[in-house]
Design an enzyme around this catalytic site. Structure first.
Site, PDB file in Angstrom:
ATOM      1  CE1 TYR A  95      -4.747   0.087   1.070  1.00  0.00           C
ATOM      2  CE2 TYR A  95      -3.991  -1.671  -0.354  1.00  0.00           C
ATOM      3  CZ  TYR A  95      -5.022  -0.941   0.200  1.00  0.00           C
ATOM      4  OH  TYR A  95      -6.323  -1.253  -0.109  1.00  0.00           O
ATOM      5  CD  GLU A 124      -2.519   4.444  -6.620  1.00  0.00           C
ATOM      6  OE1 GLU A 124      -3.422   5.252  -6.307  1.00  0.00           O
ATOM      7  OE2 GLU A 124      -2.592   3.225  -6.403  1.00  0.00           O
TER       8      GLU A 124
END
Lengths: 221, 310
Positions: A147, A154
């Protein structure tokens, strides 16, 4: 009739999960191979097609949730899929200048490992009725690392794309127009970055909760 | 009689319980709790009957105006009630006032003040007639709402959680700003004169109808708010349960026909969605209550909110 439908559901979901699994496996394989042979700048062009196919297929999962084919609530799948599709199509595909960045490599590796574990987990559950405990452990543990690496990639890529977004005026709607509407993709991207600030701890916290529930449940069994 | 006050997890909120008269009302109980615990003023308390563990039935909420013994068949000297803290409360009037004040103040700011220079649109700005009428229409609407809040509406609950102030103000103030931004924009494109007149005309008629609906709803409740549920009658209520929401939605439609902005239409859709959820709940409740049994009339067949769709 109910038994037949239930079987049909199982077959459909097995096929779905294993097909998408193969897609993500391809992404991971090509990404690692390309990095080692040619360098990180070429990773995107190597993985583009399987990445786009595997990621876009996930739209079906919203549908699965809505009609109750799977248990996961729409509220959990929607933000995840939204951010993935945003990155895949509205950043990487739309702004080629981002494609050679090293964060693309960390992005697709983070995503593909996560998805390979997830789809094989569900694929086994639907096909065989159970999944091995080591796979369950992987599913609820790898996110602890992936994550942060995925989210960093991202956010980083959106940030890298910003000057190109502003310059190109792509996806912008300007006034005057008949519907008195305007849209600025640049400011929308800034807003997207802003959403990651509360969104990431929320998602991470949610997964931590899920981990606790899933792993303690399997200990009891 | 002695009353033990515990939370849903079984913790005793008032150590040693309370001693009350047999004819005490729930309100007396709430006052007694408040005296023992300054923090919990009555509107913050939700008092319910104990439920069986594992029971799926919704707990019975005790009405402040009723006597406690009414809920316990008058038989006991020692009762237990479940207490829940609803959190800080504000009166509905306060909540509505702040929600509506935002749009009333924000919209004229976009009309009168040179704010668009901060968005990169400096220079001259021609104001179209429709933009001026839209200003009047919008401000009249929210002024009407505030007036109704203080002089017309009779509320079933006196208060609402404080958190709703932030949530509701965010909703109204954000949409108000968005719509004000687009309608008063220097590059705003007006619709035809005829379309504008139809839009505002229709909207105004609906606002008047909406006001009349509110008057009817007011008359269903007595001044101290103890009316409970009644079957609404008269005017549009004869054909649709939530005629007040119907007229409100159509009124916004009129505004949008006249001003034609995506922002305005999005607001219309969201508002209609919210009101439809309320309308469905109210319609269901009325049908369940007025089922024709025990001398109650049967709820007549009516549209829920938007004939001919729902």
């Amino acid at each position: 009739m109910a038994g037949f439908l239930s079987l049909l559901r199982r077959i459909y979901l097995s096929v779905y999960n294993w097909t998408v699994f193969v897609g993500w496996f391809q992404v991971l394989y090509l990404a690692v191979k390309t990095v080692r042979e040619s360098g990180h700048q070429h990773v995107y062009s190597a993985v583009e097609r399987p990445l786009q196919l595997a990621q876009t297929a996930a739209i079906l999962e919203i549908f699965h949730s809505l009609v109750g084919l799977v248990r996961s609530p729409v509220s959990a799948t929607l933000p995840q899929i939204a951010s993935r599709l945003y990155l895949t199509w509205f950043i990487l595909w739309s702004f080629p200048q981002t494609q050679t960045h090293i964060l693309v490599t960390s992005l697709v590796i983070s995503w593909s490992i996560t998805e390979i574990i997830r789809y094989s987990f569900f694929g086994l559950k639907e096909a065989l009725g159970f999944a091995p405990s080591w796979l369950l452990w992987l599913r609820y543990s790898t996110f602890l690392l992936l994550y942060p690496t995925g989210i960093t990639s991202e956010v980083g890529l959106i940030y890298v794309a910003l000057p190109f977004i502003k310059e190109s005026e792509k996806y912008c709607i300007r006034m005057p127009n008949k519907w008195n509407f305007s849209f600025d993709f640049f400011y929308a991207a800034i807003l997207a970055l802003g959403i990651y600030v509360p969104g990431s701890p929320h998602m991470y916290g949610y997964m931590l909760g899920q981990r606790k529930k899933a792993l303690s449940k399997s200990k009891k069994e | 009689m002695k009353v033990t006050v515990i939370t849903r997890s079984g913790r005793e909120i008032i150590k040693g319980g309370l001693d009350l008269n047999h004819s005490a009302t729930v309100s007396d109980l709430q006052e007694a709790i408040h005296r023992r615990c300054k923090k919990y003023y009555p509107s913050r308390q939700r008092i319910t009957l104990p439920v069986q563990p594992g029971s799926k039935v919704r707990p019975v909420v005790l009405n402040p105006k009723k006597k406690i013994e009414d809920y316990y068949d008058g038989k006991s000297d020692h009762l237990t009630v479940i207490f829940k803290d609803l959190g800080p409360q504000v009166s509905y009037r306060t909540l509505f006032f702040w929600e509506y004040l935002g749009p009333l103040i924000i919209y004229p700011i976009f009309y009168y003040f040179p704010v668009y220079q901060y968005f990169g649109y400096g220079g001259e700005r021609t104001i179209h007639p429709v933009q001026t009428y839209a200003l009047y229409y919008w401000c009249f609407h929210y002024f009407k709402r505030i007036m109704e809040t203080f002089f017309v509406h009779r509320f079933s609950h006196a208060t609402s959680p404080l958190s709703n102030v932030f949530r509701n103000c965010a909703y109204y103030w954000t949409f108000g700003s968005l719509i004000a931004y687009y309608v008063n924009h220097p590059l705003y494109t007006p619709v035809s004169d005829l379309q504008m007149k139809i839009g505002f005309g229709f909207g105004l008629i609906c606002q008047i109808a909406n006001f009349y609906c509110h008057l009817i709803l007011k008359s269903l409740r007595s001044p101290d708010g103890s009316g409970g549920y009644q079957i609404p009658l008269g005017f549009l209520f004869n054909i649709v349960t939530c005629a007040n929401y119907t007229t409100e939605i159509y009124q916004w439609l009129g505004f949008n026909i006249a001003t034609q902005t995506v922002a305005g239409y999005v607001f219309l859709v969201v508002a209609a969605f919210i009101m439809t959820n309320w309308a469905l709940a109210k319609h269901r409740h009325l049908k369940k209550l007025f089922n024709g049994k025990e001398g109650r009339p049967k709820y007549p067949w009516r549209w829920v909110i938007l004939p001919p769709f729902l």
